[in-house]
Design a protein around this motif. Structure first.
Motif, PDB file in Angstrom:
ATOM      1  N   MET A   1      -4.773  -5.742   1.458  1.00 28.93           N
ATOM      2  CA  MET A   1      -3.877  -4.578   1.462  1.00 28.93           C
ATOM      3  C   MET A   1      -2.645  -4.821   0.598  1.00 28.93           C
ATOM      4  O   MET A   1      -2.219  -3.964  -0.175  1.00 28.93           O
ATOM      5  CB  MET A   1      -3.450  -4.251   2.891  1.00 28.93           C
ATOM      6  CG  MET A   1      -4.605  -3.780   3.763  1.00 28.93           C
ATOM      7  SD  MET A   1      -4.066  -2.834   5.187  1.00 28.93           S
ATOM      8  CE  MET A   1      -3.230  -4.034   6.128  1.00 28.93           C
ATOM      9  N   THR A   2      -2.073  -6.042   0.728  1.00 30.56           N
ATOM     10  CA  THR A   2      -0.881  -6.363  -0.058  1.00 30.56           C
ATOM     11  C   THR A   2      -1.187  -6.337  -1.557  1.00 30.56           C
ATOM     12  O   THR A   2      -0.440  -5.747  -2.355  1.00 30.56           O
ATOM     13  CB  THR A   2      -0.371  -7.768   0.330  1.00 30.56           C
ATOM     14  OG1 THR A   2      -0.150  -7.793   1.736  1.00 30.56           O
ATOM     15  CG2 THR A   2       0.910  -8.102  -0.392  1.00 30.56           C
ATOM     16  N   ALA A   3      -2.298  -6.968  -1.939  1.00 27.25           N
ATOM     17  CA  ALA A   3      -2.639  -7.072  -3.353  1.00 27.25           C
ATOM     18  C   ALA A   3      -2.849  -5.688  -3.969  1.00 27.25           C
ATOM     19  O   ALA A   3      -2.427  -5.428  -5.099  1.00 27.25           O
ATOM     20  CB  ALA A   3      -3.888  -7.933  -3.517  1.00 27.25           C
ATOM     21  N   VAL A   4      -3.477  -4.800  -3.208  1.00 23.41           N
ATOM     22  CA  VAL A   4      -3.733  -3.463  -3.731  1.00 23.41           C
ATOM     23  C   VAL A   4      -2.423  -2.707  -3.947  1.00 23.41           C
ATOM     24  O   VAL A   4      -2.244  -2.017  -4.953  1.00 23.41           O
ATOM     25  CB  VAL A   4      -4.664  -2.689  -2.771  1.00 23.41           C
ATOM     26  CG1 VAL A   4      -4.746  -1.238  -3.178  1.00 23.41           C
ATOM     27  CG2 VAL A   4      -6.037  -3.322  -2.770  1.00 23.41           C
ATOM     28  N   THR A   5      -1.486  -2.864  -3.001  1.00 24.14           N
ATOM     29  CA  THR A   5      -0.207  -2.169  -3.184  1.00 24.14           C
ATOM     30  C   THR A   5       0.511  -2.703  -4.417  1.00 24.14           C
ATOM     31  O   THR A   5       1.116  -1.942  -5.161  1.00 24.14           O
ATOM     32  CB  THR A   5       0.725  -2.343  -1.969  1.00 24.14           C
ATOM     33  OG1 THR A   5       1.100  -3.713  -1.874  1.00 24.14           O
ATOM     34  CG2 THR A   5       0.078  -1.881  -0.690  1.00 24.14           C
ATOM     35  N   VAL A   6       0.435  -4.014  -4.652  1.00 21.00           N
ATOM     36  CA  VAL A   6       1.089  -4.604  -5.822  1.00 21.00           C
ATOM     37  C   VAL A   6       0.434  -4.078  -7.101  1.00 21.00           C
ATOM     38  O   VAL A   6       1.109  -3.746  -8.074  1.00 21.00           O
ATOM     39  CB  VAL A   6       1.036  -6.146  -5.755  1.00 21.00           C
ATOM     40  CG1 VAL A   6       1.504  -6.762  -7.073  1.00 21.00           C
ATOM     41  CG2 VAL A   6       1.895  -6.656  -4.607  1.00 21.00           C
ATOM     42  N   ALA A   7      -0.894  -3.984  -7.075  1.00 23.53           N
ATOM     43  CA  ALA A   7      -1.597  -3.542  -8.277  1.00 23.53           C
ATOM     44  C   ALA A   7      -1.209  -2.111  -8.644  1.00 23.53           C
ATOM     45  O   ALA A   7      -1.125  -1.769  -9.818  1.00 23.53           O
ATOM     46  CB  ALA A   7      -3.107  -3.643  -8.063  1.00 23.53           C
ATOM     47  N   VAL A   8      -0.953  -1.261  -7.675  1.00 26.06           N
ATOM     48  CA  VAL A   8      -0.646   0.137  -7.973  1.00 26.06           C
ATOM     49  C   VAL A   8       0.854   0.394  -8.085  1.00 26.06           C
ATOM     50  O   VAL A   8       1.311   1.073  -8.997  1.00 26.06           O
ATOM     51  CB  VAL A   8      -1.272   1.072  -6.912  1.00 26.06           C
ATOM     52  CG1 VAL A   8      -0.802   2.505  -7.121  1.00 26.06           C
ATOM     53  CG2 VAL A   8      -2.781   0.981  -6.975  1.00 26.06           C
TER      54      VAL A   8
END
Lengths: 264, 356
Positions: free
Chosen positions: B269-276
């Motif tokens: 979840m964290t990585a996806v938020t960072v990517a977007v």
């Protein structure tokens, strides 16, 4: 219920802390483990609970070997009552008690009405039903110990493993916890406990085992095992054991340390 | 029967606020989120009317988004709505991940930023932008790097400290790993094309939802749901896990497997938020604490509570970001400016009581 520990070596990694330990606990019995700090009591407990891998020997419950049991199956049979502690987050007492149901609920399940009723009934039975809604972090040490015992009962295990249940408690709460343990044993539960107080073993235990430097040095009825020589040898202090005239009850034994003598 | 209880009813007076009605608080949080979303529809440089909003919502309901529309409606449909969904998803995901990390590590000081998950994901995204990869590939690399950073933090911490619950060592290890990954990000920036790639990386690092389009919404929502659904299903077990490893195992929980699932889901979840959205700091640290004050520490309420509160919080901060000044303020800058003093306030509270 019968827990049998046979020729058990236990410790961390490959380093054995206790060697060749044999011990039996039957349902309805309080077995008290005495021994100085560092004698291997906690290591033995963790191994019985399946938290540490045993190095050698066997642990059987009603004759079946527990080494290949899952943590879940072990928890249905053996409950752990840790020392009264303060968790990080202020869960309500009822929520702490109902965590005892974890081994009996599906992976994705949360406790249902039946589990909560069970937890409430167990709190009432222990005489602490009024604490149900209180934050566990704000009740006293004695109350916390009773809550942890109640959680173990909600777990519906047949053996309770209790780590120094009377430490850090005031005199009245020590006696109340010991009385609760006798009541539970009378109901058929087996109890394996450690204590630093020989008098608690004399009051409460059916059998006493003494662990010293990782070896089981004596085991048997409290009056036979807890002797002046034994206490002096394992704790390295001078101790007297007195027999109190008990009227129609069997005479009680108490031990008192002797401060006058120099260290042995 | 125990010493400190004065009377059977004496305890009730001491029942602290959250214990009264977590479900009522949850209902309030739902209303808060809806109000924040509504407010966000109208916030921004371009003024829209309530009639535009209704007409766009009707179009969405009919599935008719292709037909001609005026510019106010186009702003709503193509800019503000995707941005609202992204703000809710990112704020909610960071807060839920932070709450899960805090419970699992029995450590109120950890968050996606502090364990190195954000920094690891940052490096993955910077690398992805440098090499010009498609969004899904960038997300995957961000996830792998984030997971690697958390694993590194845990390994260092367990090697350095015998006490698996040591708060200080875990936090310090996380800071070290975060610093290493952030210097790798610098390395990527130093070799990036200063006219195209470097500004892209720099602006994205500040954290912003300005570039979010309708196409990003599924790329954001699907992996976040992939991490969130297992956490929601396992959330009662998180309570047991927060008692510590030995106690949870003695209660019959397979802690090794559960930890692996929780770390993987939270880091995803964290990585996806960072990517977007880039680095939106402090949300995952502060919001779980505020949510715990409101609904209590029980993860059955805490996890959905943090999700709702985090979503509402980021919506409001994003609305502020795009309407406070003539030019938009990067989101990550605002969340840090707000989060830091709030965290100091929380620390001061903790000095007096527990992590309530």
């Amino acid at each position: 219920m019968r827990l049998e520990v046979r020729h058990l070596d236990c410790g961390y990694g490959t380093h054995a802390v206790a060697r060749d330990v044999s011990l039996t606990v039957n349902g309805g019995e309080v077995v008290c483990l005495l021994g100085p700090n560092g004698s291997g009591k906690t290591t033995l407990f963790k191994t019985v609970l399946g938290l540490l891998r045993r190095l050698a020997g066997s642990i059987t419950l009603d004759g079946s070997e527990t080494s290949h049991w899952s943590q879940n199956r072990l928890a249905r049979e053996i409950a752990y009552v840790p020392q009264s502690h303060t968790p990080l987050f202020p869960y309500r007492v009822l929520d702490v008690v109902v965590m005892g149901r974890a081994a009996r609920l599906g992976l994705f399940a949360a406790p249902g009405r039946r589990d909560l009723e069970l937890a409430r009934a167990a709190l009432d039975e222990a005489g602490i039903g009024h604490l149900a809604g209180r934050p566990y972090t704000e009740i006293s040490g004695g109350e916390r110990q009773m809550v942890l015992i109640t959680r173990a009962l909600v777990q519906e295990a047949r053996l309770l493993v209790m780590d120094e249940p009377t430490s850090n408690l005031d005199f009245g709460n020590q006696v109340r916890v010991l009385r609760r343990m006798r009541d539970l044993a009378a109901g058929g539960i087996g109890i394996l406990m450690t204590t630093h107080y020989p008098n608690h073993a004399l009051i409460c235990a059916d059998r006493v085992a003494i662990l010293h430097d990782g070896h089981m040095v004596a085991q048997g009825a409290p009056a036979e095992v807890i002797t002046e020589q034994m206490l002096s040898a394992i704790y390295r202090v001078d101790t007297r054991i007195h027999r109190l005239g008990g009227g129609h009850e069997s005479p009680a034994l108490v031990c008192t340390p002797h401060l006058g003598a120099k260290r042995l | 029967m125990m010493s400190s209880s004065k009377s059977p009813t004496g305890g009730d007076a001491a029942v602290i606020s959250f214990a009264r009605q977590p479900s009522a608080v949850m209902a309030c949080l739902v209303v808060l989120l809806a109000a924040a979303a509504t407010l966000s529809l109208f916030a921004g440089r371009y003024a829209v009317s309530a009639r535009d909003v209704v007409s766009v919502l009707m179009r969405l309901a009919r599935g008719d988004t292709m037909a001609a529309m005026d510019s106010a409606q186009a702003v709503l449909l193509h800019v503000r709505l995707p941005r609202i969904v992204a703000a809710i998803a990112i704020g909610g995901a960071l807060s839920a991940a932070g709450a899960a990390y805090q419970g699992m590590f029995r450590n109120p000081m950890v968050s996606p930023d502090i364990l190195g998950a954000s920094a690891g994901a940052c490096f993955g995204v910077a690398l992805g932008i440098l090499l010009g990869w498609p969004v899904a590939a960038v997300q995957a690399v961000a996830f792998v790097c984030g997971l690697a950073a958390v694993a590194l933090t845990c390994t260092i911490s367990s090697r350095l400290s015998r006490d698996p619950d040591s708060i200080l060592v875990l936090v310090l290890a996380g800071i070290v790993v975060g610093a290493v990954f952030m210097s790798l990000v610098m390395l990527v920036k130093s070799v990036a094309d200063p006219y195209s790639k470097l500004p892209a990386i720099t602006f994205w690092l500040m954290g912003s939802l300005a570039a979010v389009t309708a196409r990003d919404v599924p790329l954001l929502a699907v992996p976040i749901l992939g991490g969130l659904v297992p956490l929601m299903l396992l959330r009662w077990r998180l309570n047991v896990l927060s008692l510590g490893d030995d106690e949870a195992r003695a209660l019959g929980v397979n802690t090794q497997r559960l930890r692996l699932v929780v770390v993987t889901c939270s880091t995803l979840m964290t990585a996806v938020t960072v990517a977007v959205g880039g680095v939106v700091g402090w949300v995952g640290l502060v919001i779980p604490h505020v949510a715990r004050m409101l609904v209590g520490p029980d993860f059955r309420f805490l996890l959905p509570g943090a999700l709702l509160l985090g979503g509402a919080y980021l919506l409001l901060v994003d609305a502020l970001a795009r309407s406070a000044l003539a030019t938009e303020i990067p989101l990550g800058i605002l969340t840090s400016l707000i989060g830091a003093p709030v965290f100091i306030y929380l620390l001061a509270r903790v000095k007096r009581g527990g992590w309530a």
